[in-house]
Structures are given as structure tokens and as C-alpha cells.
Enzyme design. Structure first.
Site, short mmCIF file in Angstrom:
data_model
loop_
_atom_site.label_atom_id
_atom_site.label_comp_id
_atom_site.label_asym_id
_atom_site.label_seq_id
_atom_site.Cartn_x
_atom_site.Cartn_y
_atom_site.Cartn_z
CB SER A 292 -0.96 -0.06 1.19
OG SER A 292 -1.90 0.98 1.15
CG ASP A 303 7.47 4.97 -11.89
OD1 ASP A 303 8.14 3.93 -11.99
OD2 ASP A 303 6.23 5.02 -12.06
CE LYS A 317 -5.07 -2.15 0.85
NZ LYS A 317 -5.14 -0.75 0.38
#
Length: 441
Positions: A292, A303, A317
Site C-alpha cells: 500500500s 519512477d 495492494k
């Protein structure tokens, strides 16, 4: 005062579940009302004919729980007790063992032990099944009942019977309960490297990480060579805190976006100017217990090419739960969106793939212990774009960089191989000798 017929009350209650707008009423399928009539008929039959007298509120809560359980593993109804329990966990102060658990096929399964908790020190591991408490079988009971038995007054003990993959038979562990004060962030200086361990995303985690970065600079008297951010076995928590932590390490760019049912329902979160980590090298450690909010941070830094993610694939998740108050003491925890990393990846099911897979060679159960992830949960949300890297993960070829046994590593003073490798990586990136000495806070 005239009595209000129960059937009439339930009919009004059931119809109220359907939005009452002109457009909605016109579009409602007649079958919906027929199904609601069936629900009411079953309810009344149970009240009238069940072998024992039943509590109406228990039946209604069971119906609500069943409705939400049919959606996904994370949507749930919080009654007064559950609501208070959630608040306690978020604030971080309760008496118990320090375990995050779930229910799987009637059995209590460990998602992760909280670091430095009684369960963690007793050696309880992610993927363990708890079958008995104080010798009493708990299989087939509810998760709430099991949690209630594990929590209790500090100083008292509870005996857990554990079933672990790779062990021939169950074994017992007796643990003494303590006050679990969740300190979401701990930090120390390893040689010239700043080590920040984030074990939960409760309130003020972002502020605590900022304070850790400042504290590392002050302790060294100068900037470190870089940072290791440890998100292993971090079950997640608050979205806002994940954004805040990511922002501590980023100077610009998107952190995460969340997207609801409507394609136009997109909310994006961006970093503000100011990288409190000075642009220095960062290694983020993750494992199958990183979930999460932890995945939001790892995905954002990966990224944005701000950090090297190391360890093993995360939990996966990628859904957002919104707390919708129903009264002063009850609420609906409903999955309302999916979140995406800055490049547009959904981590749902697939998780975050590390840039470098590093095995935990110092853990004797590492190879035999099963990995429990979102994709193993019943009725989990499907990610059509999930990449299957199971063949890559099952590759048994030995990487010459990752050799050794727990015994041989311990003889070298290495009790956490992944962390040791991360610290050495920062040192190599900074073209400095590996970190040796430890200064703790």
C-alpha cells in the site's frame, strides 16, 4: 404510540439503499426490489424459526459484512468497536503482541510482525498460520475474536501455536503482551550512511522522516554519503503520509495518482520544491510485506529515478480505501479508487518489482517460507496489465554476488544481508569504502 411493523421498517431500510433520485428510480431494475424482498423474507424466517434466539443487530451486521466481503478483501463495515480499534492502530498505542493478521480460509495468517514488538522478537514471521491460542483451536472463528484474544493487559502471556511452511510440525511460542507504541520511523547512522527505517504510515510519519534527515546531518556534522530507506514488512497506512514521505526525497514531479470508477475521476499528487535528502544516492529496501503506502513511496522514487529499489517484489495492494462515516461511531471502509505510480503503472496484484533482486541470505527460512501477497487474497481486484515475473523469481541460478549461509554471514558480523548489501551499494555509489561503524539513536 403505535408499533411500526418490522417488515415495513426493513422494506424502508432496504429501499433506502438505492439512491432516491428521479433518474435512479426510473432506471432501477425490478429484480433489485425482488432480491430485497428475498433478503427480508430470509431475515424474518431466521428470527422466527432459528433454533436459538438471535440478535437482530448481529444479523444485520452479518448481512452488511457479507455484502462488503463479496466486493474485495479491503472493504468493510466498522461498528463502534471496529472504529475505535482502527483509531487506536492509526494513533499507535495499544496492549498486545504487535501483529498484522488476516483471515484466510478460516485460519489466522500473519501478514507481518511490527518491528521491535513482542511477536517480532519471538520470531513470528510473515506467512505463519496461528492455529491455537492458549491451546484452544481458533480455526473457523472470526478475525475479531482472534485479535481480541491476542490483545490484553501488558505483562500477561499468551501461547500461540504456529504452523510454518518448511517445518514438519506445529510449534508453540509463548509471548508476553506489551504496550505497542508504534514509532513509525527510526533512524541511525551506519558509518557515513543514513539509515531510515519506516515501519508504518501512521500520522506524522512524513514529519518524522523529515526530522530523521535533519538528525542524520546534525549527528555527522555534514551530509552523509547517501541514505537507505527501509520499507520491508511495512503494511502501509495513510495515503497523505506516503505522499509526505515521498515529497521529502523529491524536488518536483508526480508522486501518485488515484483513479475512481469514472475515467474523469483522477486525483494527482505532486512533490513540492525542496529535496531534503540533498539529491544524494538512495536505496529503498522492500519485500513481500511492503504494501500500500510503502509501495506508493517505492514506486514514486523508482519512477522518478530518485532511488534504487532493492530486495524482492512487494505485496501488490494498489487500491484506495475511503472512510465514509455513517454515524458518530460507525463508518464504511470502502474501496473507491486505484492508485498509479508516476509512469502510470498500477501496482495492484503485481506489486513493485525491485531494480535489483537481493535475497535475504541471513534468514534461514528465506527459501522455504511462502510469500503472501494481494494476488493470494480472494476477490482481490484484477489488474489486466499485471506482468507475470514468476519465472524470473523462480530462477534458481546462483548470483555470484549473493552467496553465503546464515552461519557464514553471522561469522562475518552480518545479520541482515539485504541491509548490508544496501549500505555497501551506497558506499560504492559514493566511491567510498563500505560502512562499518554504527552510531545509533
Amino acid at each position: 404510540m403505535p408499533k411500526f411493523p418490522l417488515r415495513a421498517f426493513l422494506t424502508v431500510f432496504a429501499i433506502a439503499l438505492v439512491p432516491v433520485t428521479t433518474a435512479a428510480v426510473a432506471a432501477v431494475d425490478v429484480n433489485v426490489y425482488r432480491s430485497l424482498d428475498t433478503f427480508i423474507a430470509v431475515f424474518e424466517r431466521i428470527r422466527a424459526d432459528y433454533v436459538d434466539k438471535v440478535d437482530d443487530q448481529k444479523l444485520i451486521k452479518g448481512a452488511i459484512d457479507g455484502m462488503l466481503a463479496s466486493l474485495d478483501p479491503h472493504s468493510s463495515y466498522l461498528d463502534a468497536r471496529d472504529f475505535e480499534q482502527m483509531r487506536t492502530q492509526t494513533d499507535g498505542n495499544y496492549g498486545g503482541l504487535g501483529l498484522t493478521v488476516s483471515m484466510e480460509d478460516g485460519a489466522v495468517k500473519v501478514i507481518a510482525p511490527t518491528e521491535d514488538s513482542p511477536a517480532w522478537r519471538a520470531g513470528i514471521k510473515a506467512g505463519d498460520f496461528i492455529t491455537h491460542l492458549n491451546g484452544t483451536l481458533i480455526f473457523g472463528g472470526t478475525l475479531d475474536e482472534a485479535v481480541d484474544q491476542m490483545r490484553g493487559q501488558p505483562g500477561t502471556t499468551v501461547k500461540l501455536t504456529i504452523v510454518r511452511a518448511g517445518r514438519d510440525k506445529p510449534f508453540d511460542v509463548t509471548i508476553t503482551r506489551e504496550i505497542i507504541e508504534l514509532k513509525p520511523v527510526k533512524w541511525e547512522v551506519r558509518g557515513q550512511v543514513g539509515y531510515i527505517n519506516i515501519n508504518a504510515f501512521s500520522k506524522d510519519t512524513g514529519v518524522a522522516v523529515h526530522a530523521a534527515l535533519t538528525g542524520i546531518d546534525k549527528m555527522l556534522g555534514h551530509q552523509p554519503l547517501g541514505y537507505v530507506v527501509d520499507l520491508r514488512s511495512n503494511p502501509g497506512g495513510l495515503l497523505d503520509e506516503a505522499v509526505s514521505v515521498s515529497d521529502d526525497f523529491l524536488d518536483h514531479g508526480e508522486i501518485v495518482s488515484q483513479r475512481g470508477r469514472d475515467r474523469r475521476d483522477i486525483e494527482r499528487y505532486f512533490a513540492k520544491p525542496g529535496d531534503f535528502a540533498h539529491g544524494l544516492p538512495i536505496v529503498v529496501l522492500v519485500d513481500a510485506g511492503s504494501a500500500s503506502a510503502a509501495e506508493i513511496v517505492a514506486g514514486a522514487l523508482q519512477d522518478q529515478h530518485r532511488a534504487l529499489v532493492m530486495g524482492e517484489r512487494t505485496f501488490g495492494k494498489g487500491s484506495v480505501q475511503t472512510l465514509l462515516p455513517l454515524s458518530d461511531s460507525t463508518a464504511l471502509r470502502l474501496t473507491t479508487a486505484r492508485y498509479f505510480t508516476p509512469s502510470g503503472r498500477s501496482v495492484q496484484e503485481g506489486g513493485i518489482e525491485p531494480d535489483l533482486i537481493v535475497p535475504q541470505l541471513s534468514d534461514p527460512d528465506y527459501k522455504t517460507r511462502p510469500r503472501f501477497r494481494e494476488a493470494d487474497l480472494r476477490r482481490h481486484l484484477i489488474n489486466e496489465a499485471k506482468v507475470d515475473n514468476s519465472v524470473l523469481e523462480e530462477d534458481q541460478k546462483t548470483d555470484p554476488r549473493f552467496v553465503g549461509t546464515p552461519e557464514s554471514l553471522k561469522a562475518k558480523g552480518i545479520t541482515d544481508f539485504q541491509l548490508s548489501y544496501a549500505l555497501d551499494t551506497i558506499a560504492r555509489l559514493a566511491k567510498a569504502p563500505p560502512a562499518q561503524a554504527t552510531t545509533r539513536k
